[in-house]
Design a protein around this motif. Structure first.
Motif, mmCIF file in Angstrom:
data_model
loop_
_atom_site.group_PDB
_atom_site.id
_atom_site.type_symbol
_atom_site.label_atom_id
_atom_site.label_comp_id
_atom_site.label_asym_id
_atom_site.label_seq_id
_atom_site.Cartn_x
_atom_site.Cartn_y
_atom_site.Cartn_z
ATOM 1 N N ALA A 158 7.835 -6.094 -2.571
ATOM 2 C CA ALA A 158 7.097 -6.050 -3.834
ATOM 3 C C ALA A 158 6.102 -4.900 -3.858
ATOM 4 O O ALA A 158 5.744 -4.395 -4.927
ATOM 5 C CB ALA A 158 6.368 -7.376 -4.064
ATOM 6 N N GLY A 159 5.669 -4.443 -2.671
ATOM 7 C CA GLY A 159 4.708 -3.344 -2.602
ATOM 8 C C GLY A 159 5.339 -1.970 -2.515
ATOM 9 O O GLY A 159 4.615 -0.974 -2.345
ATOM 10 N N ASN A 160 6.664 -1.884 -2.630
ATOM 11 C CA ASN A 160 7.309 -0.578 -2.593
ATOM 12 C C ASN A 160 6.803 0.301 -3.737
ATOM 13 O O ASN A 160 6.627 -0.177 -4.861
ATOM 14 C CB ASN A 160 8.830 -0.746 -2.704
ATOM 15 C CG ASN A 160 9.592 0.497 -2.327
ATOM 16 O OD1 ASN A 160 9.168 1.274 -1.478
ATOM 17 N ND2 ASN A 160 10.751 0.685 -2.945
ATOM 18 N N SER A 161 6.563 1.568 -3.444
ATOM 19 C CA SER A 161 6.112 2.566 -4.439
ATOM 20 C C SER A 161 4.701 2.302 -4.957
ATOM 21 O O SER A 161 4.297 2.874 -5.973
ATOM 22 C CB SER A 161 7.089 2.636 -5.633
ATOM 23 O OG SER A 161 8.424 2.670 -5.224
ATOM 24 N N ALA A 162 3.931 1.463 -4.282
ATOM 25 C CA ALA A 162 2.594 1.092 -4.765
ATOM 26 C C ALA A 162 1.662 2.285 -4.890
ATOM 27 O O ALA A 162 0.726 2.270 -5.700
ATOM 28 C CB ALA A 162 1.980 0.049 -3.839
ATOM 29 N N SER A 163 1.918 3.365 -4.117
ATOM 30 C CA SER A 163 1.013 4.518 -4.178
ATOM 31 C C SER A 163 1.049 5.201 -5.545
ATOM 32 O O SER A 163 0.147 5.969 -5.873
ATOM 33 C CB SER A 163 1.367 5.528 -3.075
ATOM 34 O OG SER A 163 2.674 6.028 -3.242
ATOM 35 N N LEU A 164 2.070 4.926 -6.364
ATOM 36 C CA LEU A 164 2.130 5.530 -7.692
ATOM 37 C C LEU A 164 1.157 4.877 -8.680
ATOM 38 O O LEU A 164 1.010 5.358 -9.804
ATOM 39 C CB LEU A 164 3.551 5.506 -8.253
ATOM 40 C CG LEU A 164 4.395 6.726 -7.842
ATOM 41 C CD1 LEU A 164 4.883 6.586 -6.414
ATOM 42 C CD2 LEU A 164 5.569 6.947 -8.778
ATOM 43 N N TYR A 165 0.518 3.800 -8.274
ATOM 44 C CA TYR A 165 -0.581 3.256 -9.084
ATOM 45 C C TYR A 165 -1.847 4.103 -8.944
ATOM 46 O O TYR A 165 -2.773 3.984 -9.753
ATOM 47 C CB TYR A 165 -0.909 1.823 -8.653
ATOM 48 C CG TYR A 165 0.019 0.763 -9.204
ATOM 49 C CD1 TYR A 165 0.089 0.510 -10.578
ATOM 50 C CD2 TYR A 165 0.798 -0.013 -8.355
ATOM 51 C CE1 TYR A 165 0.918 -0.485 -11.078
ATOM 52 C CE2 TYR A 165 1.631 -1.013 -8.851
ATOM 53 C CZ TYR A 165 1.684 -1.238 -10.214
ATOM 54 O OH TYR A 165 2.516 -2.220 -10.715
ATOM 55 N N GLN A 166 -1.913 4.948 -7.902
ATOM 56 C CA GLN A 166 -3.100 5.758 -7.664
ATOM 57 C C GLN A 166 -3.294 6.783 -8.781
ATOM 58 O O GLN A 166 -2.329 7.205 -9.429
ATOM 59 C CB GLN A 166 -2.988 6.481 -6.319
ATOM 60 C CG GLN A 166 -2.900 5.558 -5.118
ATOM 61 C CD GLN A 166 -2.656 6.309 -3.827
ATOM 62 O OE1 GLN A 166 -2.596 7.543 -3.805
ATOM 63 N NE2 GLN A 166 -2.499 5.590 -2.740
ATOM 64 N N LYS A 167 -4.535 7.200 -8.954
ATOM 65 C CA LYS A 167 -4.860 8.136 -10.027
ATOM 66 C C LYS A 167 -4.199 9.485 -9.821
ATOM 67 O O LYS A 167 -3.734 10.113 -10.785
ATOM 68 C CB LYS A 167 -6.380 8.302 -10.126
ATOM 69 C CG LYS A 167 -6.824 9.149 -11.307
ATOM 70 C CD LYS A 167 -8.341 9.192 -11.414
ATOM 71 C CE LYS A 167 -8.777 10.026 -12.617
ATOM 72 N NZ LYS A 167 -10.261 10.066 -12.739
ATOM 73 N N GLU A 168 -4.162 9.966 -8.579
ATOM 74 C CA GLU A 168 -3.559 11.263 -8.272
ATOM 75 C C GLU A 168 -2.273 11.062 -7.477
ATOM 76 O O GLU A 168 -2.171 10.125 -6.682
ATOM 77 C CB GLU A 168 -4.530 12.134 -7.465
ATOM 78 C CG GLU A 168 -5.829 12.445 -8.195
ATOM 79 C CD GLU A 168 -5.611 13.281 -9.452
ATOM 80 O OE1 GLU A 168 -4.640 14.055 -9.481
ATOM 81 O OE2 GLU A 168 -6.415 13.141 -10.395
ATOM 82 N N PRO A 169 -1.284 11.919 -7.676
ATOM 83 C CA PRO A 169 -0.016 11.754 -6.956
ATOM 84 C C PRO A 169 -0.180 11.981 -5.457
ATOM 85 O O PRO A 169 -0.706 13.014 -5.035
ATOM 86 C CB PRO A 169 0.896 12.806 -7.584
ATOM 87 C CG PRO A 169 -0.027 13.825 -8.176
ATOM 88 C CD PRO A 169 -1.244 13.069 -8.607
ATOM 89 N N ALA A 170 0.243 11.012 -4.662
ATOM 90 C CA ALA A 170 0.195 11.154 -3.210
ATOM 91 C C ALA A 170 1.162 12.245 -2.784
ATOM 92 O O ALA A 170 2.301 12.296 -3.253
ATOM 93 C CB ALA A 170 0.565 9.825 -2.551
ATOM 94 N N GLN A 171 0.708 13.130 -1.918
ATOM 95 C CA GLN A 171 1.570 14.219 -1.467
ATOM 96 C C GLN A 171 2.442 13.720 -0.311
ATOM 97 O O GLN A 171 2.275 14.086 0.853
ATOM 98 C CB GLN A 171 0.733 15.433 -1.084
ATOM 99 C CG GLN A 171 0.103 16.116 -2.282
ATOM 100 C CD GLN A 171 1.128 16.387 -3.397
ATOM 101 O OE1 GLN A 171 2.133 17.055 -3.179
ATOM 102 N NE2 GLN A 171 0.869 15.858 -4.590
ATOM 103 N N LEU A 172 3.378 12.873 -0.706
ATOM 104 C CA LEU A 172 4.305 12.237 0.214
ATOM 105 C C LEU A 172 5.712 12.342 -0.359
ATOM 106 O O LEU A 172 5.890 12.735 -1.511
ATOM 107 C CB LEU A 172 3.926 10.760 0.419
ATOM 108 C CG LEU A 172 2.527 10.481 0.971
ATOM 109 C CD1 LEU A 172 2.212 8.996 0.874
ATOM 110 C CD2 LEU A 172 2.419 10.958 2.416
ATOM 111 N N GLY A 173 6.698 11.951 0.439
ATOM 112 C CA GLY A 173 8.078 12.031 0.000
ATOM 113 C C GLY A 173 8.708 10.672 -0.217
ATOM 114 O O GLY A 173 8.021 9.648 -0.308
#
Length: 426
Positions: A158-173
């Motif tokens: 359920a937490g997959n892709s959770a970093s896309l909730y962040q205000k700035e895009p995470a510099q990850l792949g």
């Protein structure tokens, strides 16, 4: 990635802006010409192949269990544990280095709440009790005597892709952002068959599924889902389920969020209502902007991600490339995937690789002629219920940015003139 320096394509081959081509290009004789162009330039002057060292001596002997080539050592999971622990955390699948729809067992993502238990299958038991006529206890050997069936299904945390909730895009792949997803063939016994043996009390509407790990991971599941397509999975891609994925048995709930597919399954209790365990109250609820939380959001919504090109895979010279990725939906079968190379200004339908199965990962492919200029790559999935994967901005406008779970907005990769690929918000 397929690439070449083929001359400019005709307008009839164009499917969308910024070089996206008709998906039928790879399904016709033109595809053969395109593919051969990259290797045919110097074929006439090619010299005889050298005799390599490995052709001069006998190879390695047999081993009891095969291992990947040492040259593919980078095709591996990445993982992180919670501070102060060794087994609480997650490992992620390297989708950018894989192809097809099936995840190898050794690369299937993991999510553990208290490490991996070392379970002796001889003493492990599955108890079915609660609102049943006859409480039953099953050994692994007893389950092996039941008729089995196989189902290809994805499991997504359920937490997959959770970093896309962040205000700035995470510099990850792809791997650190979207790696909590895997797809496998699961084989086992229909849970409905076991419940029918026990005799379901008419008052029962839910079950409690409990695992045998140290955290006592447990979730409530609607009985309707259980009687529909739930499996007690014993095999994963043809071999016994790996310990990290629930050995000797796990619950499989196709399409439902990952933690509900309880690993190391030891107890099923039939109940009138949800049990309200710690794992469905303090966790796995979605906090809204008004301070209230959404609870019991079971199905993973339609979603897709481009795995190549993607961050970390720098592109080479301009020319023809294949854009490929995965799409999936907990609501059913993927009906369509569209790809954009201009940040969503225009879209082209991608080719879906068979088999296209309900609640399974679907591989999509689209030919793209990169002209060497800037591009923003996106994919958008539609399932057979009619649900369309939303943009990130629409998802957050509807849900807020505090939810943590169930992020399924469109992801964007920006391709620079240098060939570098970065995660951006578009």
């Amino acid at each position: 990635m397929l690439k070449n320096n083929r001359p400019a394509l005709s307008e009839s081959e164009q499917a969308a802006g910024n070089g996206l081509l008709d998906r039928r290009l790879f399904l016709t004789a033109t595809a053969a010409a395109v593919g051969s162009a990259a290797v045919a330039d110097h074929a006439g002057a090619a010299e005889a192949l050298p005799v390599e060292p490995w052709m001069k001596t006998p190879g390695s002997p047999f081993v009891p269990y095969g291992q990947p080539s040492k040259y593919t050592s980078k095709v591996a999971r990445v993982f992180a544990s919670a501070p102060g622990t060794t087994g609480t955390g997650a490992s992620r699948t390297p989708h950018h280095l894989l192809d097809g729809m099936i995840t190898p067992n050794g690369l299937h993502f993991e999510r553990h709440h208290s490490g991996i238990p070392d379970i002796n299958p001889e003493t492990h038991r599955l108890l079915i009790h609660g609102l049943v006529k006859r409480p039953l206890v099953y050994t692994l050997d007893a389950l092996m005597r039941y008729p089995m069936e196989s189902r290809i299904a994805f499991i997504e945390c359920a937490g997959n892709s959770a970093s896309l909730y962040q205000k700035e895009p995470a510099q990850l792949g792809v791997q650190p952002i979207h790696g909590l997803l895997s797809c496998a063939e699961w084989t086992g016994v229909r849970l409905a068959t076991l419940l029918e043996d026990a005799g379901v009390d008419p008052r029962a509407r839910w079950i409690l599924a409990e695992g045998a790990d140290a955290s006592g991971m447990s979730r409530s599941v609607p009985l309707e889902k259980v009687m529909g397509d739930a499996l007690v999975a014993i095999y994963q891609n043809g071999e016994p389920v790996r310990p990290s994925n629930g050995y000797p048995m796990r619950l499989l709930l196709p399409g439902y969020e990952g933690n509900m597919n309880v690993k190391w399954l030891r107890r099923i209790k039939l109940t009138e209502g949800p049990t309200m365990t710690k794992d469905e109250t303090s966790k796995y609820t979605m906090l809204q902007n008004d301070g209230k939380s959404l609870q019991f959001c079971f199905a993973q919504e339609a979603k897709s991600v481009i795995t190549r090109p993607s961050p970390g895979l720098t592109m080479g010279a301009p020319g023809l490339y294949e854009i490929t990725g995965l799409a999936w939906s907990g609501y059913g079968r993927i009906a369509k995937v569209e790809v954009s190379a201009d940040g969503g200004a225009s879209w082209a339908p991608a080719a879906l690789q068979e088999p296209v199965l309900p609640m399974a990962a679907t591989r999509f492919r689209s030919p793209w002629r990169w002209d060497g200029g800037p591009a923003t790559l996106q994919s958008r999935a539609t399932d057979d219920s009619g649900y369309v994967q939303p943009t990130r901005s629409k998802l957050i406008a509807d849900r807020g940015a505090r939810a943590i779970y169930h992020f399924n907005g469109i992801a964007s990769w920006a391709v620079a003139q240098s060939g570098e690929v970065k995660h951006v918000y578009a």
